[in-house]
Design a protein around this motif. Sequence first.
Motif, PDB file in Angstrom:
ATOM      1  N   ILE A  27       0.846  -1.203   0.000  1.00 34.29           N
ATOM      2  CA  ILE A  27       0.000   0.000   0.000  1.00 34.29           C
ATOM      3  C   ILE A  27       0.878   1.250   0.000  1.00 34.29           C
ATOM      4  CG2 ILE A  27      -1.589   1.351   1.431  1.00 34.29           C
ATOM      5  CD1 ILE A  27      -2.889  -1.310   2.242  1.00 34.29           C
ATOM      6  N   ARG A  28       1.952   1.208   0.789  1.00 30.52           N
ATOM      7  CA  ARG A  28       2.903   2.322   0.779  1.00 30.52           C
ATOM      8  C   ARG A  28       3.449   2.562  -0.616  1.00 30.52           C
ATOM      9  NH1 ARG A  28       7.949   2.398  -0.546  1.00 30.52           N
ATOM     10  NH2 ARG A  28       7.582   0.213  -1.059  1.00 30.52           N
ATOM     11  N   GLY A  29       3.806   1.468  -1.307  1.00 33.11           N
ATOM     12  CA  GLY A  29       4.334   1.612  -2.655  1.00 33.11           C
ATOM     13  C   GLY A  29       3.319   2.170  -3.618  1.00 33.11           C
ATOM     14  N   ILE A  30       2.080   1.683  -3.520  1.00 34.03           N
ATOM     15  CA  ILE A  30       1.017   2.196  -4.395  1.00 34.03           C
ATOM     16  C   ILE A  30       0.772   3.673  -4.125  1.00 34.03           C
ATOM     17  CG2 ILE A  30      -1.437   2.001  -4.954  1.00 34.03           C
ATOM     18  CD1 ILE A  30      -1.193  -0.997  -4.279  1.00 34.03           C
ATOM     19  N   GLY A  31       0.821   4.064  -2.843  1.00 38.84           N
ATOM     20  CA  GLY A  31       0.636   5.475  -2.511  1.00 38.84           C
ATOM     21  C   GLY A  31       1.720   6.356  -3.098  1.00 38.84           C
TER      22      GLY A  31
ATOM     23  N   PHE B 132       4.531   1.831   7.098  1.00 36.67           N
ATOM     24  CA  PHE B 132       5.713   2.089   6.266  1.00 36.67           C
ATOM     25  C   PHE B 132       5.601   3.450   5.592  1.00 36.67           C
ATOM     26  CE2 PHE B 132       5.365  -2.515   6.557  1.00 36.67           C
ATOM     27  CZ  PHE B 132       6.645  -2.863   6.930  1.00 36.67           C
ATOM     28  N   GLY B 133       4.377   3.813   5.217  1.00 33.43           N
ATOM     29  CA  GLY B 133       4.151   5.135   4.652  1.00 33.43           C
ATOM     30  C   GLY B 133       4.409   6.238   5.667  1.00 33.43           C
ATOM     31  N   TRP B 134       4.013   6.009   6.915  1.00 29.93           N
ATOM     32  CA  TRP B 134       4.280   7.008   7.960  1.00 29.93           C
ATOM     33  C   TRP B 134       5.784   7.203   8.131  1.00 29.93           C
ATOM     34  CZ3 TRP B 134       0.831   3.864  11.828  1.00 29.93           C
ATOM     35  CH2 TRP B 134      -0.486   3.842  11.352  1.00 29.93           C
ATOM     36  N   ALA B 135       6.524   6.094   8.111  1.00 30.03           N
ATOM     37  CA  ALA B 135       7.980   6.203   8.269  1.00 30.03           C
ATOM     38  C   ALA B 135       8.588   7.058   7.162  1.00 30.03           C
ATOM     39  CB  ALA B 135       8.598   4.803   8.266  1.00 30.03           C
ATOM     40  N   GLU B 136       8.141   6.847   5.930  1.00 33.48           N
ATOM     41  CA  GLU B 136       8.719   7.599   4.812  1.00 33.48           C
ATOM     42  C   GLU B 136       8.329   9.067   4.844  1.00 33.48           C
ATOM     43  OE1 GLU B 136       9.309   4.165   1.419  1.00 33.48           O
ATOM     44  OE2 GLU B 136       7.564   5.480   1.297  1.00 33.48           O
ATOM     45  N   GLN B 137       7.171   9.391   5.419  1.00 36.66           N
ATOM     46  CA  GLN B 137       6.751  10.786   5.475  1.00 36.66           C
ATOM     47  C   GLN B 137       7.589  11.604   6.455  1.00 36.66           C
ATOM     48  OE1 GLN B 137       4.607  12.094   3.237  1.00 36.66           O
ATOM     49  NE2 GLN B 137       4.734   9.996   2.426  1.00 36.66           N
ATOM     50  N   VAL B 138       8.391  10.948   7.250  1.00 36.36           N
ATOM     51  CA  VAL B 138       9.351  11.680   8.092  1.00 36.36           C
ATOM     52  C   VAL B 138      10.358  12.428   7.216  1.00 36.36           C
ATOM     53  CG1 VAL B 138      11.181  11.401   9.824  1.00 36.36           C
ATOM     54  CG2 VAL B 138       9.070  10.063  10.000  1.00 36.36           C
TER      55      VAL B 138
ATOM     56  N   LEU C 248      -2.989   7.417   0.210  1.00 39.31           N
ATOM     57  CA  LEU C 248      -2.919   5.995   0.540  1.00 39.31           C
ATOM     58  C   LEU C 248      -1.792   5.668   1.523  1.00 39.31           C
ATOM     59  CD1 LEU C 248      -3.586   4.278  -2.906  1.00 39.31           C
ATOM     60  CD2 LEU C 248      -4.998   4.088  -0.852  1.00 39.31           C
ATOM     61  N   VAL C 249      -0.702   6.442   1.476  1.00 39.32           N
ATOM     62  CA  VAL C 249       0.430   6.109   2.351  1.00 39.32           C
ATOM     63  C   VAL C 249       0.059   6.253   3.821  1.00 39.32           C
ATOM     64  CG1 VAL C 249       2.133   6.767   0.612  1.00 39.32           C
ATOM     65  CG2 VAL C 249       1.364   8.466   2.283  1.00 39.32           C
ATOM     66  N   TRP C 250      -0.993   7.018   4.126  1.00 45.85           N
ATOM     67  CA  TRP C 250      -1.386   7.201   5.520  1.00 45.85           C
ATOM     68  C   TRP C 250      -2.152   6.004   6.056  1.00 45.85           C
ATOM     69  CZ3 TRP C 250       1.202  10.752   7.915  1.00 45.85           C
ATOM     70  CH2 TRP C 250       1.713  11.823   7.186  1.00 45.85           C
ATOM     71  N   LEU C 251      -2.348   4.983   5.213  1.00 47.55           N
ATOM     72  CA  LEU C 251      -2.948   3.731   5.666  1.00 47.55           C
ATOM     73  C   LEU C 251      -1.890   2.701   6.035  1.00 47.55           C
ATOM     74  CD1 LEU C 251      -5.763   3.339   2.963  1.00 47.55           C
ATOM     75  CD2 LEU C 251      -5.936   4.390   5.240  1.00 47.55           C
TER      76      LEU C 251
END
Length: 536
Positions: free
Chosen positions: A197-201, A225-231, A219-222
């Motif tokens: 999901i992070r990748g799709i976002g 792993f997306g939260w980590a990258e938004q740092v 989508l990354v907020w679901l």
Amino acid sequence: MIPLLRQRLRRDWLQLSLWILGAVLLAYAGYGGVTQSYGTVADRQEVLAAVAANPVILMFRGLPSGDSVGAFLAFEDLPWLAMLAALMSTFLAVRHTRGDEEAGRGELVASTAAGRVLPTLATIVHGLVANAVLALLTAVSLIAAGMDAVGSLLLGGAAGATGVAVLGIGLVAAQLMRTSRGANALTVWLVVATFLIRGIGNVAGTPSDDLTRIESSWLVWLSPFGWAEQVRPYDADDPLPLLLALGVGLVLSAAAIALQSMRDMGASFIPERNGRPTASAALSSPHALVWRLSWGAILGWVIGGALTGILATTLGGLAGRIAGENPAVAQILEKIARAGALDEAMITVFFTMLGILAACAAVQTVVRARQEEAHGTAEPVLAAAVGRVRWFADYVIVATVAVVLVVAAGMGTAYAGIAANGGPSELHRVVTVTGLGQLAAASVFTALTALVFVILPRATLAAGWAMIGAATILGMFGPLFGMPEWATDISPIAVAPVVSHGDVDLRGLWWLLLAVVVAGTGALTLMRRRELAADG
């Protein structure tokens, strides 16, 4: 709580050391690889532009956040550092909750003054400390390499916070599922799903004009792993997503304690499916029983192999166009695969992942033998007219069958992808050679894990998965990180046969086959003299 924490540390020190050491080495090697292989801004801009132009490559890489050394390092390393922390937390959470209940240890501890809640609280603290140590040592390794302290702390913190979030998921899964195997499977599949999901976002995001930065979609907020990258370490340095990951992990941990108080010891919210009143003819032999116990997990790896195969040849059809627009993609793939033509390199890269999936299926099957032995369920089988060697050989055979099925699924869908895209017939030979080569490489893990099971049974789980982790880091990331060729060649998946410039390069095939024969024969021979080690 202190005695419980000491007991967990004694049980887990080796596993945690391997996970944490793997993260530290990955971070430090990533810095060396970035500075050696992509030392100039132009080099990094070319790679980021190529990745932004190719959605499928972006799916399995990090979030582009600029062309600085630090931002590029986070792009290369952060998703995989977070994955290491997530898997470490998954196994830790389940082992000390549902795993202890299965083994009867949970009931013994609950009968003391500790009760039922304190052991779970100790597991939560244990997981928090393990992730904090992973985050801190990862950051220290990067600071020691000369990176910015704030960015390094946030990169390590992003990985650790992801581990905390997944720790909560694992604790809840342990309450929902009846067995530790089911809880681990549920958590791992959720980890894989959220990673995708992070990748799709990121793929659905908006790239900047210079293609060095992407603003992700919602989508990354679901995904943790997306939260980590938004740092965005070494760029925006935003700590708020870390608080989200930590908060979710703690909330889920509290939910796990609440769920535990609502059920009996040994019970679960998702009950096991009722068995048949009489056994079918398919369970008339020991190897059929092993297959019955393992087929569900094997099916998941087979599906992963099939998806990998179709991606390998589907992307192969796009390789020429991508290379024409930006040759950096070709350079990256050829460096990983050490192959010639770009379409050959594309297949080799994806089939390297296929070999890893096949190895995972094999290790999980052999580890199942250790679980049956530790839980005492192997004894009723061995009490019948079944010798120890035959009993263990059945697991090795099923593990070998699992490797064959995963590789065959990948090769089958790869052939279908060539036919669907009208690819050149020469790619059939590339798929065949590379697929069979990865079959040999994955079989090495079957034999080595079997040998560990016989010699050091209590280390089977840790050693089996540690070998796969080390092989993945060396085989897939070693060339990108600038590691010497001898170091990457330690990984079986890195020395499997390939097709290069139209010619078959056997590389380390004979060494792979020799390792399979020696380790496999040694395991089955030594099993004759080994006593059962039933305690976990």
